[in-house]
Design an enzyme around this catalytic site. Structure first.
Site, PDB file in Angstrom:
ATOM      1  N   ASP A  49       0.813  -1.230   0.199  1.00  0.00           N
ATOM      2  CA  ASP A  49       0.083  -0.074  -0.003  1.00  0.00           C
ATOM      3  C   ASP A  49       1.003   1.264  -0.030  1.00  0.00           C
ATOM      4  O   ASP A  49       2.074   1.094   0.305  1.00  0.00           O
ATOM      5  CB  ASP A  49      -0.940   0.101   1.210  1.00  0.00           C
ATOM      6  CG  ASP A  49      -0.280  -0.367   2.401  1.00  0.00           C
ATOM      7  OD1 ASP A  49       0.823  -0.066   2.700  1.00  0.00           O
ATOM      8  OD2 ASP A  49      -0.761  -1.304   3.295  1.00  0.00           O
ATOM      9  N   ASP A  51       1.381   5.188   1.399  1.00  0.00           N
ATOM     10  CA  ASP A  51       1.095   6.170   2.438  1.00  0.00           C
ATOM     11  C   ASP A  51       1.759   7.298   1.850  1.00  0.00           C
ATOM     12  O   ASP A  51       2.878   7.612   1.675  1.00  0.00           O
ATOM     13  CB  ASP A  51       1.630   5.806   3.863  1.00  0.00           C
ATOM     14  CG  ASP A  51       0.841   4.253   4.330  1.00  0.00           C
ATOM     15  OD1 ASP A  51      -0.327   4.474   4.114  1.00  0.00           O
ATOM     16  OD2 ASP A  51       1.405   3.653   4.858  1.00  0.00           O
ATOM     17  N   ASP A 128       8.165   3.781  13.701  1.00  0.00           N
ATOM     18  CA  ASP A 128       8.917   2.872  14.566  1.00  0.00           C
ATOM     19  C   ASP A 128      10.190   2.494  14.252  1.00  0.00           C
ATOM     20  O   ASP A 128      11.082   2.813  15.041  1.00  0.00           O
ATOM     21  CB  ASP A 128       7.911   1.595  14.620  1.00  0.00           C
ATOM     22  CG  ASP A 128       7.634   1.198  13.077  1.00  0.00           C
ATOM     23  OD1 ASP A 128       7.999   1.922  12.101  1.00  0.00           O
ATOM     24  OD2 ASP A 128       6.990   0.330  12.825  1.00  0.00           O
TER      25      ASP A 128
HETATM   26  P1  ATP Z   1       3.591  -3.241   5.360  1.00  0.00           P
HETATM   27  O1  ATP Z   1       4.511  -3.576   4.222  1.00  0.00           O
HETATM   28  O2  ATP Z   1       3.254  -4.192   6.093  1.00  0.00           O
HETATM   29  O3  ATP Z   1       2.409  -2.310   4.887  1.00  0.00           O
HETATM   30  P2  ATP Z   1       4.564  -0.801   6.515  1.00  0.00           P
HETATM   31  O4  ATP Z   1       5.806  -0.302   7.165  1.00  0.00           O
HETATM   32  O5  ATP Z   1       4.113   0.002   5.465  1.00  0.00           O
HETATM   33  O6  ATP Z   1       4.560  -2.214   6.283  1.00  0.00           O
HETATM   34  P3  ATP Z   1       2.068  -0.018   7.821  1.00  0.00           P
HETATM   35  O7  ATP Z   1       1.428  -0.805   8.832  1.00  0.00           O
HETATM   36  O8  ATP Z   1       1.436   0.008   6.570  1.00  0.00           O
HETATM   37  O9  ATP Z   1       3.531  -0.626   7.944  1.00  0.00           O
HETATM   38  O10 ATP Z   1       2.378   1.328   8.569  1.00  0.00           O
HETATM   39  C1  ATP Z   1       2.769   2.592   7.594  1.00  0.00           C
HETATM   40  C2  ATP Z   1       4.019   3.180   8.343  1.00  0.00           C
HETATM   41  O11 ATP Z   1       3.243   4.072   9.514  1.00  0.00           O
HETATM   42  C3  ATP Z   1       5.156   2.458   8.967  1.00  0.00           C
HETATM   43  O12 ATP Z   1       6.063   2.296   7.999  1.00  0.00           O
HETATM   44  C4  ATP Z   1       5.763   3.240   9.821  1.00  0.00           C
HETATM   45  O13 ATP Z   1       6.394   4.414   9.763  1.00  0.00           O
HETATM   46  C5  ATP Z   1       4.429   4.077  10.571  1.00  0.00           C
HETATM   47  N1  ATP Z   1       3.823   3.020  11.510  1.00  0.00           N
HETATM   48  C6  ATP Z   1       2.928   2.006  11.590  1.00  0.00           C
HETATM   49  N2  ATP Z   1       2.751   1.289  12.596  1.00  0.00           N
HETATM   50  C7  ATP Z   1       3.357   1.974  13.782  1.00  0.00           C
HETATM   51  C8  ATP Z   1       3.752   2.087  15.034  1.00  0.00           C
HETATM   52  N3  ATP Z   1       3.129   1.059  15.790  1.00  0.00           N
HETATM   53  N4  ATP Z   1       4.448   2.838  15.769  1.00  0.00           N
HETATM   54  C9  ATP Z   1       5.074   3.761  14.755  1.00  0.00           C
HETATM   55  N5  ATP Z   1       5.080   3.863  13.634  1.00  0.00           N
HETATM   56  C10 ATP Z   1       4.110   3.106  13.011  1.00  0.00           C
HETATM   57 MG    MG Z   2       2.100   0.021   4.395  1.00  0.00          MG
END
Ligand code: ATP
Ligand code: MG
Length: 420
Positions: A49, A51, A128
């Site tokens: 996805d 963001d 994170d």
């Molecule tokens: P995925 O490939 O699973 O989507 P992702 O890193 O994009 O991995 P998401 O849950 O989509 O994970 O979250 C998007 C972004 O938001 C993360 O990359 C991170 O920067 C931030 N984020 C998500 N969850 C947290 C958290 N619990 N604490 C701090 N930052 C977070």
């Molecule tokens: Mg993501």
């Protein structure tokens, strides 16, 4: 602001995400692609996805996009919709340390509310892991890297931003995220980030079951479930998600059954085949179910009642940790109860079972049980042959009907079961 010119795999970038960034910057705001999508693009893989992070406030974003919706209670974000794709746009947020007032934190230090906007740098700091705090500016084709995420990405390291203990206490789900990224990317968890995991796993008890269910799906249902299971066990975290299953992992090849179910799910995902949490939960909770059923039978319950009650007990206890929506727990219970009907190889029962809507899942589950080591007298192979045989010739596979075994006298009422 540290900036690096970089070649992202542009063919993987979602054009709609680029449109969103462009419209925001044309309107005078800052806007970047951020988080997992930038990380995955740099790794040359296809992001799940996209963001966008911006200094525009949610209402301002909403005004710019007719095809958008404001969502969220705790922290408002905007979903901009393009057909089936949704681009998530979030306003820069401040790190939690900026607002350590009592009402924002629980006694254990967990964040209760964090609805505070911040600057670009603050937004980077509150993420994170360093590799998740990379911001891509498509206009200039540059990456903003305030947290040395590129270096960690290059070294294939998962490193929490800030003090690991504090960051896990703020949001214990970050422990599961560390595990997930290790499993998914094959990266190492940097020592200071890994150190608290065994010690702080207990904090997961404070996370609402619905959120843990979502995390379990991300761990087990996104193509790297087998590895997630191994890494969860490596850091003693599995037991905080599946306490009953964890206690019984050494019994009767229980761990092997779970591993095989996850590996099979991973293969199906890789082949674009449908998968369901019902199957995985059936494997995860199988041993607790089998042992509870045996306890009830030993107390004098019929197999039928014992099976039903054991499923209730096991699901009820698991629901205190992770939710399991009924649309999954129902089919999961079907898979279990069909395990008692599959051994009947005589009469009209096998033919009727073939028509059961959960036959296929139950048969697959049976094969996994045997593969894991259950001795079932060639039952899986028998069912394979039964299905391959044409309808007219199936009778030859049936065992001669045996006289019904005398029924054991049933006790009237069930003794209350001690929670174990
Ligand atoms: P995925 O490939 O699973 O989507 P992702 O890193 O994009 O991995 P998401 O849950 O989509 O994970 O979250 C998007 C972004 O938001 C993360 O990359 C991170 O920067 C931030 N984020 C998500 N969850 C947290 C958290 N619990 N604490 C701090 N930052 C977070
Ligand atoms: Mg993501």
């Amino acid at each position: 602001m540290p900036e690096v010119s970089i070649d992202l795999s542009p063919e993987h970038i979602n054009v709609d995400a680029l449109k969103v960034v462009k419209r925001l910057t044309d309107a005078g705001y800052q806007a970047y692609l951020v988080g997992g999508c930038v990380r995955d693009l740099l790794l040359g893989s296809h992001p799940k996805d996209f963001d966008v992070a911006t200094d525009a406030h949610p209402e301002e974003v909403h005004e710019l996009f007719r095809n958008s919706r404001l969502i969220g209670r705790r922290f408002k974000i905007v979903h901009v919709r393009f057909g089936r794709d949704i681009i998530e746009v979030a306003t820069f947020r401040a790190p939690h340390s900026e607002m350590q007032t009592e009402e924002n934190f629980s006694d254990g230090g967990m964040i209760l509310s964090d609805n505070i906007y911040g600057t670009f740098s603050e937004d980077a700091e509150r993420r994170d892991f360093t590799m998740n705090a990379l911001y891509y500016d498509p206009d200039h084709d540059t990456i903003h890297d305030e947290m040395s995420g590129l270096e960690d990405l290059g070294n294939r390291q998962i490193r929490l931003i800030g003090n690991p203990d504090n960051r896990y206490r703020e949001d214990p789900v970050r422990m599961l995220r560390a595990v997930r990224f290790k499993a998914k990317l094959g990266f190492a968890i940097e020592p200071a980030t890994a150190e608290p995991l065994k010690r702080l796993g207990v904090l997961l008890r404070d996370i609402p079951p619905a959120r843990l269910f979502e995390e379990v799906l991300k761990l087990f249902m996104t193509g790297h479930g087998e590895q997630s299971f191994a890494v969860l066990r490596e850091y003693d975290l599995f037991g905080w998600l599946f306490p009953d299953a964890n206690r019984l992992l050494d019994n009767d090849h229980a761990a092997e059954l779970i591993r095989l179910a996850l590996a099979s799910t991973d293969r199906r995902i890789a082949a674009d085949m449908p998968v369901t949490p019902a199957f995985i939960f059936a494997a995860l909770l199988w041993q607790p179910y089998v042992e509870q059923r045996a306890r009830l039978e030993a107390e004098g319950e019929s197999t039928y009642i014992a099976s039903f009650e054991a499923a209730n007990d096991v699901v009820g206890r698991q629901l205190q940790v992770t939710s399991i929506p009924k649309r999954f727990s129902g089919p999961m219970r079907d898979i279990w109860s069909l395990q008692h009907r599959l051994p009947i190889r005589s009469g009209k029962k096998p033919e009727a079972l073939l028509l059961h809507k959960r036959f296929r899942a139950a048969y697959d589950f049976l094969l996994l049980r045997e593969e894991a080591g259950a001795q079932l007298d060639g039952l899986g192979e028998w069912w394979t042959r039964y299905q391959e045989t044409s309808e007219g010739e199936r009778d030859e596979l049936l065992a001669p009907a045996t006289a019904a075994a005398p029924k054991r006298p049933r006790r009237r009422r069930r003794k209350p079961v001690q929670p174990s």
